[in-house]
Write a protein that holds these residues in place. Structure first.
Motif, mmCIF file in Angstrom:
data_model
loop_
_atom_site.group_PDB
_atom_site.id
_atom_site.type_symbol
_atom_site.label_atom_id
_atom_site.label_comp_id
_atom_site.label_asym_id
_atom_site.label_seq_id
_atom_site.Cartn_x
_atom_site.Cartn_y
_atom_site.Cartn_z
ATOM 1 N N GLN A 186 2.458 -4.901 8.313
ATOM 2 C CA GLN A 186 2.356 -4.850 6.856
ATOM 3 C C GLN A 186 3.645 -5.280 6.195
ATOM 4 O OE1 GLN A 186 0.899 -0.884 5.685
ATOM 5 N NE2 GLN A 186 0.544 -0.635 7.857
ATOM 6 N N ASN B 24 -2.295 13.673 22.788
ATOM 7 C CA ASN B 24 -3.390 13.968 21.897
ATOM 8 C C ASN B 24 -3.243 15.322 21.245
ATOM 9 O OD1 ASN B 24 -5.284 11.835 21.725
ATOM 10 N ND2 ASN B 24 -5.451 12.039 23.935
ATOM 11 N N GLN C 235 4.290 13.498 19.932
ATOM 12 C CA GLN C 235 3.957 12.296 19.188
ATOM 13 C C GLN C 235 3.022 11.382 19.976
ATOM 14 O OE1 GLN C 235 3.590 10.796 16.382
ATOM 15 N NE2 GLN C 235 5.689 10.596 15.740
ATOM 16 N N THR D 105 -5.293 6.662 20.257
ATOM 17 C CA THR D 105 -5.575 7.221 18.932
ATOM 18 C C THR D 105 -4.371 7.085 18.019
ATOM 19 O OG1 THR D 105 -4.878 9.352 19.775
ATOM 20 C CG2 THR D 105 -7.225 8.914 19.723
ATOM 21 N N LEU D 106 -3.239 6.995 18.628
ATOM 22 C CA LEU D 106 -2.012 6.888 17.859
ATOM 23 C C LEU D 106 -1.982 5.594 17.054
ATOM 24 C CD1 LEU D 106 0.285 8.874 17.883
ATOM 25 C CD2 LEU D 106 1.441 7.470 19.550
ATOM 26 N N PHE E 234 -4.849 11.586 -0.890
ATOM 27 C CA PHE E 234 -3.997 11.228 0.232
ATOM 28 C C PHE E 234 -2.540 11.456 -0.135
ATOM 29 C CE2 PHE E 234 -1.593 8.280 2.763
ATOM 30 C CZ PHE E 234 -2.275 8.169 3.960
ATOM 31 N N LYS F 153 0.812 -1.211 0.000
ATOM 32 C CA LYS F 153 0.000 0.000 0.000
ATOM 33 C C LYS F 153 0.841 1.254 0.000
ATOM 34 C CE LYS F 153 -4.227 -1.580 0.436
ATOM 35 N NZ LYS F 153 -5.547 -1.153 0.165
ATOM 36 N N GLU G 131 -4.732 10.996 14.068
ATOM 37 C CA GLU G 131 -4.044 11.917 13.168
ATOM 38 C C GLU G 131 -4.628 11.784 11.761
ATOM 39 O OE1 GLU G 131 -1.347 10.125 11.177
ATOM 40 O OE2 GLU G 131 -2.346 8.357 11.972
ATOM 41 N N VAL H 70 -7.655 6.598 6.213
ATOM 42 C CA VAL H 70 -7.700 5.149 6.087
ATOM 43 C C VAL H 70 -8.911 4.587 6.817
ATOM 44 C CG1 VAL H 70 -6.455 3.044 6.569
ATOM 45 C CG2 VAL H 70 -5.218 5.072 5.912
ATOM 46 N N TRP I 209 -3.826 11.266 8.684
ATOM 47 C CA TRP I 209 -3.628 10.199 7.702
ATOM 48 C C TRP I 209 -4.408 8.964 8.117
ATOM 49 C CZ3 TRP I 209 -1.833 12.968 4.115
ATOM 50 C CH2 TRP I 209 -0.962 14.022 4.391
ATOM 51 N N GLY I 210 -4.373 8.722 9.428
ATOM 52 C CA GLY I 210 -5.144 7.599 9.925
ATOM 53 C C GLY I 210 -6.623 7.797 9.642
ATOM 54 N N PHE J 245 3.632 4.742 4.776
ATOM 55 C CA PHE J 245 2.495 5.333 5.477
ATOM 56 C C PHE J 245 2.986 6.509 6.313
ATOM 57 C CE2 PHE J 245 -0.700 5.607 8.825
ATOM 58 C CZ PHE J 245 -1.842 5.616 8.055
ATOM 59 N N PRO J 246 2.294 7.642 6.224
ATOM 60 C CA PRO J 246 2.787 8.819 6.939
ATOM 61 C C PRO J 246 2.916 8.577 8.437
ATOM 62 C CG PRO J 246 1.082 9.431 5.412
ATOM 63 C CD PRO J 246 1.125 7.932 5.420
ATOM 64 N N MET K 11 -4.784 0.463 8.851
ATOM 65 C CA MET K 11 -4.002 0.331 7.627
ATOM 66 C C MET K 11 -3.521 -1.109 7.467
ATOM 67 S SD MET K 11 -3.033 2.318 5.288
ATOM 68 C CE MET K 11 -2.750 1.292 3.870
ATOM 69 N N HIS L 36 2.727 -0.932 11.909
ATOM 70 C CA HIS L 36 3.374 -0.747 10.609
ATOM 71 C C HIS L 36 4.170 -1.978 10.223
ATOM 72 C CE1 HIS L 36 3.301 3.910 10.395
ATOM 73 N NE2 HIS L 36 2.154 3.393 10.719
ATOM 74 N N GLU M 22 -6.370 -3.324 6.501
ATOM 75 C CA GLU M 22 -6.720 -3.197 5.095
ATOM 76 C C GLU M 22 -5.739 -3.965 4.225
ATOM 77 O OE1 GLU M 22 -9.796 -2.054 4.654
ATOM 78 O OE2 GLU M 22 -9.395 -0.161 3.653
ATOM 79 N N PRO N 106 -0.590 16.342 19.147
ATOM 80 C CA PRO N 106 0.688 16.043 18.512
ATOM 81 C C PRO N 106 1.326 17.269 17.871
ATOM 82 C CG PRO N 106 -1.119 15.202 17.205
ATOM 83 C CD PRO N 106 -1.718 15.713 18.467
ATOM 84 N N GLY O 2 -5.018 4.468 13.503
ATOM 85 C CA GLY O 2 -4.815 4.636 12.067
ATOM 86 C C GLY O 2 -3.920 3.557 11.493
ATOM 87 N N SER O 3 -2.832 3.300 12.169
ATOM 88 C CA SER O 3 -1.864 2.354 11.640
ATOM 89 C C SER O 3 -2.409 0.940 11.616
ATOM 90 C CB SER O 3 -0.595 2.387 12.491
ATOM 91 O OG SER O 3 -0.125 3.690 12.593
ATOM 92 N N ASP P 281 6.746 5.785 7.000
ATOM 93 C CA ASP P 281 7.251 4.479 7.377
ATOM 94 C C ASP P 281 6.534 3.451 6.532
ATOM 95 O OD1 ASP P 281 8.350 2.321 8.569
ATOM 96 O OD2 ASP P 281 7.056 2.369 10.327
ATOM 97 N N ASN P 282 7.278 2.724 5.784
ATOM 98 C CA ASN P 282 6.677 1.720 4.926
ATOM 99 C C ASN P 282 5.597 2.342 4.025
ATOM 100 O OD1 ASN P 282 6.456 -0.931 4.024
ATOM 101 N ND2 ASN P 282 4.623 -1.237 5.258
ATOM 102 N N LYS Q 200 2.315 1.549 17.707
ATOM 103 C CA LYS Q 200 2.034 2.068 16.368
ATOM 104 C C LYS Q 200 3.025 1.480 15.375
ATOM 105 C CE LYS Q 200 1.831 6.507 13.928
ATOM 106 N NZ LYS Q 200 0.409 6.681 13.667
ATOM 107 N N ASN Q 201 4.283 1.483 15.761
ATOM 108 C CA ASN Q 201 5.285 0.935 14.865
ATOM 109 C C ASN Q 201 5.096 -0.554 14.648
ATOM 110 O OD1 ASN Q 201 7.405 2.830 13.848
ATOM 111 N ND2 ASN Q 201 7.215 3.508 15.965
#
Lengths: 458, 992
Positions: free
Chosen positions: B126, A206, A203, B152-153, A120, A42, B188, B194, B190-191, A163-164, B160, B123, B163, A208, B156-157, A160-161, B119-120
């Motif tokens: 995938q 909430n 990061q 929440t962090l 996106f 993806k 965030e 998705v 981007w999440g 994905f943002p 992803m 990632h 999916e 960020p 999104g990931s 990363d990979n 989160k990592n």
């Protein structure tokens, strides 16, 4: 004046050419890739930066390496498009999809392998460009080449990979310090690095967008209310379409974790608003107050649109007479600009640009004020007027030389006007007050209003 | 240089290597030298080595293995950033041998304390999957676990990853659906994109279509209703149920995504727009258009995509974009591709009402210097003409005028369009055809020439004189024509031969002969075919009889259609939609199911995410209102973790706000279960106390415990409805979630030390005040009390709960606030009108009053359907405050700044029974809305608050002296309020 070039836009110039993206059907594409990677991958696969002359000067891969040759499809499309503005943002190739943006004379071309919302990717690429701009002061080829290591580190953190990961500039700046002369001197002496070794607190939280432990001796908060008028005015001077687009850009230098709330005298004016993520939506919904914990530094707080239903007062008028005589190689050109209702403020920085028809060879004009230039190659006439004083209206008049034998241009060119009015928000929007909670010091607050012409055509 | 012992030299070398990579040069021969540095202490070198590794590990698998142990060590590092980046790099090394190691690392990381590491991990899933799809099952387990994550962090990931790995395992989503909906705002950006796309697909499989019933029921649930009173809502509910009820979860999704339309991220806006387009009832989908139009101010690329999507939408539902017609007017400076798209949309939007303005606008476009665009405009005019019959003639005339245009492309395009138009209207257009025949001499564009010839041929009977002449001319130039034109010359010849063979026989035969020897086989074929058909000879008997019928049959008019017509089967906003072809990995949006699958699958065991979903139920199903004591434990947490917990505040912020509308109304029913509440309260108390004890000083916990007991005694049952408190579950889950959120916040809190913060209320005064006596109110009585809920109506409002009782024997309808007589600056946030109050019934509503930090009365009229009564609310000064928690140190610091003029004090006699600290705290807090500041000394009690309107601090100190006296000190900028408060507190302590 066609467009004000903000950080987020580029100046388009009109040009005829092809537009619809080349459609190469690519159903079998995925199977064709090697067996191990048959599974879909993806998001953004690779990124190429390409300059105007078609050199790939930077490439970054987040997954396996994609050969540069994939860009050939892009070059092909670029050639077909003639003009950079018309390069289709989405191009399909047999095995990949290319999504590109064009910013500051650089193409950011990303390689995608599978279905993904194109916006996106586009939005992300723009964010990358914004970050470069932010770090290096400009987003140019030289700046990127000079800072290739930082660029690489940034891209590594942002994606990363594919994905943002971290796109807030506040966070990035904590992870990777922007280059300054001072720092590079210090680093070379002390051997310390540009890379932060702790995880930015933002990061995890909430919020960020804000970094922790901000300290300033002077606590300041500035808000620039900038409004742009987009208008189309027809020959007779009546307004076909007018709309006010506004933004509030903020520069917040406040220590700690301030919680601000900004209220307007007349919030109902705002028709459609988009917010920085820091703004609490519900407060706006219920009370029309912007309540937020701001990011540190410069950022765009909101952008809004004032509905076109409200009558927009156009601050300038233009009387123009451009005519070409039938069967003769000359024409007349006479333009006068004058101020309309502008609430006692002077209209400044007036610039008029006209794209003359192709048949125009040269122009012999005299300006009562300011100076004009005519570029015979691009056929663009630029008249830098400056300030308008109502006593003496600026006028530009003279003779247009046409190519002999060429048919008379059938259309009068459209005039694009640029201007600026300080200390006035044309929509009448006024900031009422700014309150701060959560911190004890008294910040210095400032609000500035500017009205500009956006896409303003006659 | 890499061998150098100096870090700076190494760094320099690495930088150069990275520079090479960036330019696309091969740097793989340096691999061994680089890998050695993976364990470097210098973090920048390390990072660059990582960059290098990720790029070349695949090519040098054996050597890459050397670095693995370093990562394994780093995975256990106490620094979460290092753990995370080790996982990132480890998973990015595409070496199949390490798959088991990766799997293990992912599993471990997925239960890491730090959400960033989790989160990592998401990632990494995938990456591992694309490296080795065999791990799917194991990975799905990890995904399932991570989906339950509340951060929440992570959300999104992990979506992803979902999916990517198992988009068909929709069953994994059920239990997390509501949580995802509720978290969405805080994820965030981007999440968000998705998740929204995933939820769109999910919803299409789980809910029934809201569209079928659209015609008869204009969906009652329209947007405004959320903010109206519950009573009304229930009414509406009932109405809707008769016909079609939207699943509350479906509604939840729509409601929670709506605010995202205001995102600054175009991708998010587009995602929401497509969600509304695909999921919302048709009447609601319109709200997205405004936001989409806003995006048109954005970059060229964004415009391009958005316009494409609008084009598709505008075909199906014109109404959505009609009000924004003018926003699609073309500017001369737009790139051509944008212009054409705008034109497309304008054409789609054209209708009887706006066509005249549009045509005027089109006229300008036709003159554009951009000829390609001008041509597109002409086609657009043609489409308008066919779609709107009223203007067909006008359009036709306009187009004919264009025939005299000097630009060839314009003329050619007009000819083509006129041809199509005439075909749809084969009336009496002889004049136009004649005109066009004349043009033939000048036009060189093949399509146009061909079109004219076809027209003449088709209607040759109408122009009997011209047609043969045209054939004569074209026959002359036959050899030089384009293939397309040649074919049409042949056709014309054939048709004329059939209708007017006397004049044209020879000519046609000449043309046919020319065609016979043409280079193009198409033309030779056609020639042969026509010859056989029309020239009578012995062999071809049967067919030639019908030749005339074949050639001059009525031909159906071509349809002028939008090129975006067929795009609607792709999900909007997707790559496939943009390309109009299926992209790899495109997931079809399923049709609505006829019958909704069991909605119960989304119900979650209480322990998991009860917090969110009770709130939902509270709104939709009218739950029993046992919510409340969460505030207790939350509060404790605040105090104990004196770092100020800004994070948890902002975390709950949005939730809080979400719930506000609903919760304020729930109070109506909340008169039961005081017993139960105090029970479980103390339970939860204990468990939280246990948790906190590790982190906090014993004494502190002790004190808060005491306090809590005191409070639970007094606690009034009316609606705490503080938002953090809306959980109905028992103590066990309570303490669990508390500990959960603590672990999150602890790790994140590191540097952020804020000193004070508004806390939730500790105590709700039981005392109610009469507002309207039933005698004066003709049977309507009203009482009010101060509920001390922070943030109900905004920062400056003091929340007031008004209980209205109907003591008559008839219904009282439409109770609302009428005329207000307020002192300057005072404002009232009205309660929502009560539609109807049954005899004997009573309803509690909330309103907010901004008293401007004064004790002046707020007077207003309480109106019913046919009467109105003047009523007053006068606030005790203690209610004009909001409690604040701060540490003792901060308190002293603040107090130091507020001396002199700002200090008022008094010595009072304290009743003996009041001398224990517990009682003092209880009494003071009861009298005024103050927050307790933990105190080191037994005889000094400190309280802090800020005024509701101006936010000035109000510090109260009670210092017990000997012989049952006490010193009462108040420090505040608002000296007036300070002295009034002093006056009010005095009797509280001196009386028994």
């Amino acid at each position: 004046m066609l467009m004000r070039c903000g950080p987020g836009c580029h100046c388009p110039s009109p040009s005829p050419s092809n537009l619809i993206p080349k459609r190469v059907t690519s159903k079998e594409s995925c199977q064709a890739t090697d067996g191990k990677h048959r599974q879909s991958q993806k998001m953004i696969h690779s990124l190429f930066l390409i300059n105007c002359s078609g050199d790939i000067f930077l490439e970054k891969h987040w997954k396996s390496v994609v050969s540069q040759s994939v860009c050939d499809y892009f070059f092909e499309a670029q050639e077909k498009a003639i003009d950079v503005e018309n390069v289709p943002p989405v191009i399909s190739t047999p095995h990949h999809y290319l999504i590109s943006i064009y910013r500051d004379k650089i193409f950011f071309v990303s390689v995608i392998q599978t279905e993904v919302p194109p916006l996106f990717v586009i939005e992300f690429l723009h964010r990358v460009a914004d970050t470069f701009q932010d770090y290096f002061g400009e987003c140019s080829e030289t700046a990127i080449k000079d800072n290739v290591v930082i660029v690489y580190e940034l891209l590594e953190e942002m994606l990363d990979n594919g994905f943002p990961l971290a796109t807030e500039s506040n966070i990035l700046k904590e992870l990777i310090k922007p280059p300054t002369i001072l720092r590079s001197v210090v680093n070379s002496i002390t051997g310390s690095s540009n890379v932060g070794d702790t995880l930015p607190t933002g990061q995890l939280s909430n919020i960020p967008w804000r970094r922790a432990g901000v300290k300033y001796t002077n606590n300041e908060a500035y808000f620039d209310v900038i409004e742009e008028i987009d208008a189309i005015i027809d020959k007779s001077g009546s307004t076909v379409f007018a709309e006010i687009q506004g933004v509030i850009d903020s520069c917040i230098k406040l220590s700690g974790m301030p919680d601000l709330s900004l209220s307007f005298m007349n919030p109902r004016l705002l028709d459609d608003v988009s917010f920085h993520p820091c703004i609490r939506f519900k407060r706006w919904e219920s009370e029309r107050v912007l309540s937020f914990i701001p990011p540190d530094g410069n950022f765009r707080l909101i952008s809004y649109r004032v509905s076109s239903q409200n009558l927009v007062a156009i601050p300038v008028y233009v009387k123009h007479m451009i005519s070409f005589k039938e069967n003769s190689s000359s024409g007349r050109f006479d333009v006068t600009i004058g101020p309309k209702q502008n609430m006692g403020k002077t209209v400044e920085g007036v610039v008029m640009t006209v794209h003359m028809p192709k048949a125009v060879l040269n122009m012999n004009l005299t300006a009562t004020q300011g100076s004009y230039t005519f570029d015979p190659v691009t056929k663009v006439l630029t008249w830098d007027v400056g300030k308008i004083t109502p006593q003496k209206l600026p006028n530009l008049k003279g003779i247009v030389n046409l190519q002999s034998g060429a048919p008379k241009p059938e259309e009068n060119p459209s005039l694009n006007i640029q201007f600026k009015i300080q200390q006035l928000a044309i929509s009448g929007l006024k900031v009422n007050r700014l309150d701060m909670y959560g911190e004890k010091y008294k910040p210095f607050k400032g609000v500035k209003y500017i009205t500009k012409a956006g896409k303003f055509q006659m | 240089m890499l061998e150098s012992s100096k870090d700076s030299a190494k760094l320099d070398a690495m930088k150069r290597i990275v520079g090479m990579i960036a330019k696309g040069k091969n740097a793989s021969e340096l691999f061994p030298a680089v890998v050695k540095n993976v364990a470097s202490k210098n973090i920048e070198i390390k990072k660059l080595v990582y960059v290098y590794l990720m790029r070349y590990a695949e090519e040098q698998q054996d050597l890459a293995l050397l670095s693995i142990s370093t990562f394994q060590r780093a995975l256990k590092d106490p620094n979460q950033l290092i753990r995370a980046s080790a996982l990132r790099v480890l998973s990015s090394i595409r070496v199949p041998i390490i798959v088991p190691i990766m799997m293990l690392a992912i599993k471990e990381a997925s239960s890491d304390l730090s959400p960033y590491v989790r989160k990592n991990a998401a990632h990494a899933i995938q990456k591992l999957y694309s490296l080795d799809p065999e791990q799917k099952e194991m990975l799905i387990e990890v995904i399932e676990k991570l989906l339950k994550d509340r951060s929440t962090l992570v959300a999104g990931s992990v979506v992803m990853a979902f999916e990517e790995v198992c988009p068909d395992r929709i069953d994994l989503i059920h239990k997390n659906y509501r949580k995802l909906c509720n978290l969405l705002v805080d994820v965030e950006e981007w999440g968000q994109v998705v998740i929204i796309h995933m939820l769109t697909r999910y919803a299409r499989t789980q809910f029934v279509s809201p569209w079928k019933t659209d015609d008869d029921v204009v969906e009652e649930y329209n947007e405004n209703n959320f903010y109206e009173s519950d009573g009304e809502q229930k009414e509406k509910d009932r109405n809707v149920k008769k016909t079609y009820t939207m699943d509350p979860d479906h509604r939840l999704l729509l409601r929670n995504t709506k605010p995202l339309l205001q995102s600054r991220n175009a991708a998010v806006v587009m995602a929401v727009a497509q969600l509304y387009w695909h999921l919302a009832p048709k009447s609601e989908a319109g709200i997205v258009s405004k936001s989409l139009v806003r995006l048109l101010r954005s970059n060229r690329e964004v415009q391009y995509i958005v316009l494409q999507n609008i084009a598709t939408m505008s075909i199906q539902r014109k109404g959505m974009f009609e009000p924004y017609l003018k926003s699609f007017y073309v500017r001369s400076t737009d790139p051509t591709m944008i212009k054409t798209l705008k034109l497309e949309i304008l054409t789609n939007l054209a209708n009887e009402a706006n066509i005249s303005t549009l045509l005027r606008e089109f006229q300008t476009y036709v003159k554009s210097q951009d000829k390609q665009f001008a041509a597109a405009t002409i086609q657009a005019i043609g489409r308008c003409a066919t779609n709107i019959t009223e203007v067909t003639d006008t359009c036709l005339n306009g187009l004919v005028c264009l025939l005299s245009n000097r630009d060839e492309t314009v003329v050619a395009e007009s000819v083509v369009v006129i041809k199509k138009l005439l075909q749809t209207q084969p009336a009496h257009h002889g004049e136009i055809i004649k005109h066009m025949a004349k043009l033939l001499d000048n036009i060189t564009v093949p399509v146009a020439r061909a079109s004219i010839l076809w027209l003449i041929g088709e209607y040759c009977e109408r122009v009997p004189k011209i047609a043969p002449d045209v054939l004569r001319k074209t026959a002359k130039s036959f050899t030089n024509e384009d293939d397309l034109v040649k074919l049409q010359i042949l056709n014309l010849g054939a048709k004329l031969y059939l209708t007017n063979s006397k004049q044209t026989k020879l000519l046609t035969q000449y043309v046919l002969n020319l065609g016979k020897y043409d280079q193009s086989y198409d033309i030779r074929d056609r020639t042969r075919f026509i010859r056989q058909l029309i020239v009578p000879n012995e062999k071809s008997g049967a067919l030639s009889k019908y030749a005339k019928k074949i050639f001059l049959a009525q031909k159906p008019a071509p349809l002028l259609e939008s090129p975006f017509k067929d795009r609607d089967h792709f999900q909007l906003g997707t790559l496939s939609h943009t390309l109009n072809s299926r992209a790899t990995g495109y997931l079809e949006l399923s049709d609505w199911p006829d019958v909704a699958p069991d909605p119960a699958v989304r119900n979650v065991e209480v322990a998991e995410s009860a917090k969110e979903w009770t709130a939902i139920l509270g709104k939709t199903k009218k739950e029993k209102p046992t919510e409340k004591f969460y505030s207790e434990s939350e509060e404790e947490e605040d105090e104990s973790a004196s770092t100020g917990a800004t994070e948890s505040e902002s975390g709950s912020e949005s939730e809080k706000e979400d719930k506000e509308e609903g919760s304020s109304d729930e109070s109506s029913g909340s008169s039961s279960s005081s017993e139960e509440s105090s029970d479980s309260e103390s339970d939860s108390k204990e468990s939280t106390a246990k948790k906190t004890s590790g982190a906090v000083k014993e004494s502190n916990a002790e004190e808060s415990k005491k306090k809590a007991k005191g409070i639970s005694k007094n606690r009034n049952t009316s609606s705490s409805s503080d938002t953090e408190s809306s959980s109905s579950e028992g103590s066990s889950s309570d303490s669990k979630s508390v500990s959960d959120s603590r672990s999150d916040s602890d790790s994140g809190k590191s540097g952020s030390a804020t000193s004070s913060k508004v806390t939730t209320q500790v105590f709700v005064p039981t005392k109610t005040h009469e507002m309207l006596h039933r005698m004066t109110g003709k049977g309507l009585s009203a009482h009010y009390h101060f509920s001390r809920q922070p943030d109900m109506f905004g920062d400056h409002m003091v929340p007031v709960q008004v209980t209205v009782t109907n003591t008559t024997d008839q219904k009282i309808e439409n109770i609302h606030i009428g005329e207000k007589k307020l002192p300057l600056g005072m404002r009232i946030h009205e309660f929502n009108p009560i539609e109807c109050l049954e005899p004997g019934g009573s309803v509690t509503v909330s309103m907010g009053i901004d008293f401007c930090d004064s004790t002046q009365t707020a007077s207003f009229q309480l109106c019913t359907k046919d009467d109105h009564f003047n009523v007053n609310i006068q606030p005790p000064v203690g209610e004009l405050l909001l409690p604040v928690t701060m540490s003792e140190k901060d308190f002293k610091k603040e107090q130091g700044m507020l001396t002199g003029m700002n200090e008022t004090s008094a010595t009072i006699a304290v009743a003996p029974q009041n001398s224990t600290s517990l009682v003092i705290i209880e009494k003071v807090v009861k009298a005024a809305n103050l927050g307790v500041v933990p105190s080191g000394q037994d005889n000094i009690h400190r309280f802090a608050a800020k005024t509701v309107h101006s936010g000035s601090l109000m510090l109260v100190t009670v210092e017990l002296k000997e012989s049952s006296t006490a010193q009462l000190i108040i420090n505040t900028e608002k000296t007036v309020i300070g002295s009034v408060l002093l006056r009010e507190l005095k009797p509280v302590l001196s009386q028994g």
